[in-house]
Design an enzyme around this catalytic site. Structure first.
Site, PDB file in Angstrom:
ATOM      1  N   SER A   6      -7.362   5.563  -0.024  1.00 58.84           N
ATOM      2  CA  SER A   6      -5.937   5.220   0.016  1.00 58.84           C
ATOM      3  C   SER A   6      -5.111   6.466   0.327  1.00 58.84           C
ATOM      4  O   SER A   6      -5.122   7.436  -0.432  1.00 58.84           O
ATOM      5  CB  SER A   6      -5.495   4.634  -1.324  1.00 58.84           C
ATOM      6  OG  SER A   6      -4.076   4.612  -1.362  1.00 58.84           O
ATOM      7  N   HIS A  31      -6.789   2.719   3.734  1.00 61.63           N
ATOM      8  CA  HIS A  31      -5.896   1.829   2.986  1.00 61.63           C
ATOM      9  C   HIS A  31      -4.493   2.449   2.976  1.00 61.63           C
ATOM     10  O   HIS A  31      -4.317   3.607   2.606  1.00 61.63           O
ATOM     11  CB  HIS A  31      -6.435   1.681   1.565  1.00 61.63           C
ATOM     12  CG  HIS A  31      -5.706   0.680   0.731  1.00 61.63           C
ATOM     13  ND1 HIS A  31      -5.911  -0.683   0.829  1.00 61.63           N
ATOM     14  CD2 HIS A  31      -4.772   0.846  -0.244  1.00 61.63           C
ATOM     15  CE1 HIS A  31      -5.145  -1.312  -0.049  1.00 61.63           C
ATOM     16  NE2 HIS A  31      -4.432  -0.417  -0.712  1.00 61.63           N
ATOM     17  N   ASP A  33      -0.759   2.050   1.554  1.00 60.28           N
ATOM     18  CA  ASP A  33       0.052   1.416   0.505  1.00 60.28           C
ATOM     19  C   ASP A  33       1.527   1.484   0.862  1.00 60.28           C
ATOM     20  O   ASP A  33       2.105   2.577   0.913  1.00 60.28           O
ATOM     21  CB  ASP A  33      -0.180   2.141  -0.826  1.00 60.28           C
ATOM     22  CG  ASP A  33      -1.508   1.750  -1.438  1.00 60.28           C
ATOM     23  OD1 ASP A  33      -1.761   0.543  -1.589  1.00 60.28           O
ATOM     24  OD2 ASP A  33      -2.299   2.661  -1.750  1.00 60.28           O
ATOM     25  N   MET A  35       5.250   0.606  -0.246  1.00 64.22           N
ATOM     26  CA  MET A  35       6.043   0.301  -1.444  1.00 64.22           C
ATOM     27  C   MET A  35       7.521   0.356  -1.099  1.00 64.22           C
ATOM     28  O   MET A  35       7.970   1.313  -0.461  1.00 64.22           O
ATOM     29  CB  MET A  35       5.730   1.319  -2.526  1.00 64.22           C
ATOM     30  CG  MET A  35       4.257   1.353  -2.877  1.00 64.22           C
ATOM     31  SD  MET A  35       3.945   2.681  -4.034  1.00 64.22           S
ATOM     32  CE  MET A  35       2.211   2.411  -4.360  1.00 64.22           C
ATOM     33  N   HIS A  64      -1.445  -2.624   2.783  1.00 62.95           N
ATOM     34  CA  HIS A  64      -1.170  -3.333   1.525  1.00 62.95           C
ATOM     35  C   HIS A  64       0.336  -3.321   1.271  1.00 62.95           C
ATOM     36  O   HIS A  64       0.899  -2.287   0.913  1.00 62.95           O
ATOM     37  CB  HIS A  64      -1.941  -2.607   0.406  1.00 62.95           C
ATOM     38  CG  HIS A  64      -1.718  -3.148  -0.958  1.00 62.95           C
ATOM     39  ND1 HIS A  64      -2.115  -2.469  -2.094  1.00 62.95           N
ATOM     40  CD2 HIS A  64      -1.161  -4.303  -1.388  1.00 62.95           C
ATOM     41  CE1 HIS A  64      -1.810  -3.182  -3.169  1.00 62.95           C
ATOM     42  NE2 HIS A  64      -1.208  -4.293  -2.765  1.00 62.95           N
ATOM     43  N   MET A  66       3.347  -3.916  -0.830  1.00 60.72           N
ATOM     44  CA  MET A  66       3.915  -4.164  -2.159  1.00 60.72           C
ATOM     45  C   MET A  66       5.420  -4.218  -1.961  1.00 60.72           C
ATOM     46  O   MET A  66       6.153  -3.276  -2.280  1.00 60.72           O
ATOM     47  CB  MET A  66       3.496  -3.028  -3.102  1.00 60.72           C
ATOM     48  CG  MET A  66       2.023  -3.101  -3.469  1.00 60.72           C
ATOM     49  SD  MET A  66       1.391  -1.520  -4.045  1.00 60.72           S
ATOM     50  CE  MET A  66       0.958  -0.777  -2.489  1.00 60.72           C
ATOM     51  N   MET A 136      -6.214  -6.545  -7.952  1.00 61.13           N
ATOM     52  CA  MET A 136      -5.640  -5.258  -8.379  1.00 61.13           C
ATOM     53  C   MET A 136      -6.206  -4.884  -9.744  1.00 61.13           C
ATOM     54  O   MET A 136      -6.219  -5.714 -10.667  1.00 61.13           O
ATOM     55  CB  MET A 136      -4.114  -5.340  -8.466  1.00 61.13           C
ATOM     56  CG  MET A 136      -3.380  -5.427  -7.133  1.00 61.13           C
ATOM     57  SD  MET A 136      -3.699  -4.067  -5.990  1.00 61.13           S
ATOM     58  CE  MET A 136      -3.155  -2.638  -6.931  1.00 61.13           C
ATOM     59  N   GLY A 141       2.059   0.519  -7.855  1.00 64.58           N
ATOM     60  CA  GLY A 141       3.241   1.366  -7.824  1.00 64.58           C
ATOM     61  C   GLY A 141       2.900   2.842  -7.740  1.00 64.58           C
ATOM     62  O   GLY A 141       3.601   3.603  -7.085  1.00 64.58           O
ATOM     63  N   PHE A 142       1.817   3.224  -8.377  1.00 59.12           N
ATOM     64  CA  PHE A 142       1.468   4.650  -8.435  1.00 59.12           C
ATOM     65  C   PHE A 142      -0.034   4.835  -8.365  1.00 59.12           C
ATOM     66  O   PHE A 142      -0.782   4.018  -8.915  1.00 59.12           O
ATOM     67  CB  PHE A 142       2.007   5.272  -9.725  1.00 59.12           C
ATOM     68  CG  PHE A 142       3.505   5.187  -9.812  1.00 59.12           C
ATOM     69  CD1 PHE A 142       4.303   6.189  -9.266  1.00 59.12           C
ATOM     70  CD2 PHE A 142       4.121   4.084 -10.388  1.00 59.12           C
ATOM     71  CE1 PHE A 142       5.689   6.098  -9.304  1.00 59.12           C
ATOM     72  CE2 PHE A 142       5.509   3.976 -10.428  1.00 59.12           C
ATOM     73  CZ  PHE A 142       6.293   4.984  -9.889  1.00 59.12           C
ATOM     74  N   GLY A 144      -3.460   7.182  -9.296  1.00 56.63           N
ATOM     75  CA  GLY A 144      -3.897   7.978 -10.441  1.00 56.63           C
ATOM     76  C   GLY A 144      -3.826   7.293 -11.800  1.00 56.63           C
ATOM     77  O   GLY A 144      -3.928   7.964 -12.823  1.00 56.63           O
ATOM     78  N   ASP A 174      -8.693  -2.376  -6.173  1.00 58.76           N
ATOM     79  CA  ASP A 174      -7.746  -1.305  -5.861  1.00 58.76           C
ATOM     80  C   ASP A 174      -7.070  -0.834  -7.148  1.00 58.76           C
ATOM     81  O   ASP A 174      -6.407  -1.612  -7.820  1.00 58.76           O
ATOM     82  CB  ASP A 174      -6.705  -1.867  -4.869  1.00 58.76           C
ATOM     83  CG  ASP A 174      -5.669  -0.851  -4.438  1.00 58.76           C
ATOM     84  OD1 ASP A 174      -5.789   0.337  -4.778  1.00 58.76           O
ATOM     85  OD2 ASP A 174      -4.718  -1.267  -3.738  1.00 58.76           O
ATOM     86  N   GLY A 175      -7.269   0.439  -7.455  1.00 55.34           N
ATOM     87  CA  GLY A 175      -6.601   1.042  -8.602  1.00 55.34           C
ATOM     88  C   GLY A 175      -7.591   1.586  -9.618  1.00 55.34           C
ATOM     89  O   GLY A 175      -8.402   0.832 -10.161  1.00 55.34           O
ATOM     90  N   GLY A 176      -7.558   2.891  -9.815  1.00 49.93           N
ATOM     91  CA  GLY A 176      -8.431   3.507 -10.814  1.00 49.93           C
ATOM     92  C   GLY A 176      -9.903   3.444 -10.460  1.00 49.93           C
ATOM     93  O   GLY A 176     -10.760   3.480 -11.348  1.00 49.93           O
ATOM     94  N   GLY A 196      -8.028   6.141  -4.085  1.00 52.07           N
ATOM     95  CA  GLY A 196      -7.114   7.194  -3.672  1.00 52.07           C
ATOM     96  C   GLY A 196      -7.518   8.515  -4.281  1.00 52.07           C
ATOM     97  O   GLY A 196      -8.198   9.340  -3.651  1.00 52.07           O
TER      98      GLY A 196
HETATM   99  C1  DX5 Z   1      -1.595   1.181  -6.433  1.00 48.07           C
HETATM  100  C2  DX5 Z   1      -2.037   1.241  -4.988  1.00 48.07           C
HETATM  101  C3  DX5 Z   1      -3.367   1.845  -4.833  1.00 48.07           C
HETATM  102  C4  DX5 Z   1      -3.423   3.295  -5.214  1.00 48.07           C
HETATM  103  C5  DX5 Z   1      -4.790   3.572  -5.775  1.00 48.07           C
HETATM  104  O1  DX5 Z   1      -0.249   0.980  -6.485  1.00 48.07           O
HETATM  105  O2  DX5 Z   1      -2.070  -0.070  -4.452  1.00 48.07           O
HETATM  106  O3  DX5 Z   1      -3.910   1.647  -3.543  1.00 48.07           O
HETATM  107  O4  DX5 Z   1      -3.181   4.158  -4.143  1.00 48.07           O
HETATM  108  O5  DX5 Z   1      -4.810   4.889  -6.211  1.00 48.07           O
HETATM  109  P1  DX5 Z   1      -5.895   5.424  -7.214  1.00 48.07           P
HETATM  110  O6  DX5 Z   1      -7.223   5.243  -6.562  1.00 48.07           O
HETATM  111  O7  DX5 Z   1      -5.506   6.837  -7.399  1.00 48.07           O
HETATM  112  O8  DX5 Z   1      -5.755   4.597  -8.465  1.00 48.07           O
HETATM  113 ZN    ZN Z   2      -3.227  -0.519  -2.469  1.00 49.78          ZN
END
Ligand code: DX5
Ligand code: ZN
Length: 239
Positions: A6, A31, A33, A35, A64, A66, A136, A141-142, A144, A174-176, A196
């Protein structure tokens, strides 16, 4: 298995170099993102950035959205070089189906995302229209944030539907996503992994991708059934 770094976790002053680094890592997708500061409490980048990256990176662009008003963004992202556009199920029934049709009419692959608090059942009516279902594993939104383990049964359910209904959508998380959480998701049936922080923040992304791939392949319960990236959309529509 598809690994999708990402760009959100990349050095934003060097997006072109970072996209090239992702391409050299052996990951299949990039990927992206998007926002809007309304659907989520953050702003990232828009279609012009995607358009700038298109000539420098041949990877499959997984966009993606959002965003509260994706309808105004579909055409700019399609023209900018998106290969797939993901919208959110939280937009509601009245919006989701027309958006799916619109993405198809633009000749792009279609994804649907489901946030952690949203029941996976909300996605069920759309399954046969999808190239990808995104579960998800953080609240968007963020980057990390820590992986939310309570989302894993949703992956299992989505994989079960896919087998029962003989569908071939990809199942993305996606996420963590780290090596540990990727293995947990792969064991539950996921085949597409957005990461990411755990990829872009590594000095050697290629080594990180190779290791993650080895781990998810070992954790997967059976060979993949999802559609290949290169295949045309699963269904054609007349408008
Ligand atoms: C979350 C995003 C993710 C994000 C994942 O809002 O949709 O794609 O970049 O980032 P990591 O892998 O750091 O959780
Ligand atoms: Zn994403």
């Amino acid at each position: 298995m598809v690994i999708a770094p990402s760009l959100l976790a990349a050095n934003s002053g060097k997006f072109a170099d970072e996209a090239r680094r992702a391409a050299r890592s052996g990951a299949e997708w990039l990927h992206l993102d998007i926002m809007d500061g309304h659907f989520v409490q953050n702003i990232s980048f828009g279609p012009d950035v995607v358009k700038t990256l298109r000539p420098v990176c041949k990877m499959f662009f997984d966009v993606h959205l959002m965003c509260s008003q994706p309808e105004i963004l579909l055409e700019p992202f399609a023209k900018g070089g998106a290969d797939q556009i993901i919208i959110h199920a939280e937009l509601g029934e009245a919006q989701v189906m027309p958006l799916i049709w619109k993405i198809r009419s633009l000749g792009k692959k279609v994804g649907l995302a489901v946030n952690p608090p949203t029941p996976i059942a909300v996605a069920e009516p759309y399954l046969k229209h999808l190239d990808l279902l995104l579960v998800m594993t953080v609240n968007p939104g963020f980057g990390g944030q820590p992986f939310i383990h309570e989302c894993v049964p949703k992956i299992q359910q989505a994989d079960e539907w896919r087998r029962e209904q003989k569908l071939r959508y990809r199942l993305e998380v996606d996420g963590g996503i780290t090596n540990e959480t990727a293995a947990e998701c792969a064991a539950a049936g996921a085949d597409t992994f957005v990461a990411g922080t755990s990829l872009f923040r590594k000095p050697n992304m290629k080594a990180a991708v190779t290791k993650m791939r080895k781990i998810i392949n070992a954790a997967a319960p059976r060979p993949e059934v999802a559609v290949a990236t290169e295949e045309p959309p699963v269904a054609a529509y007349n408008f």
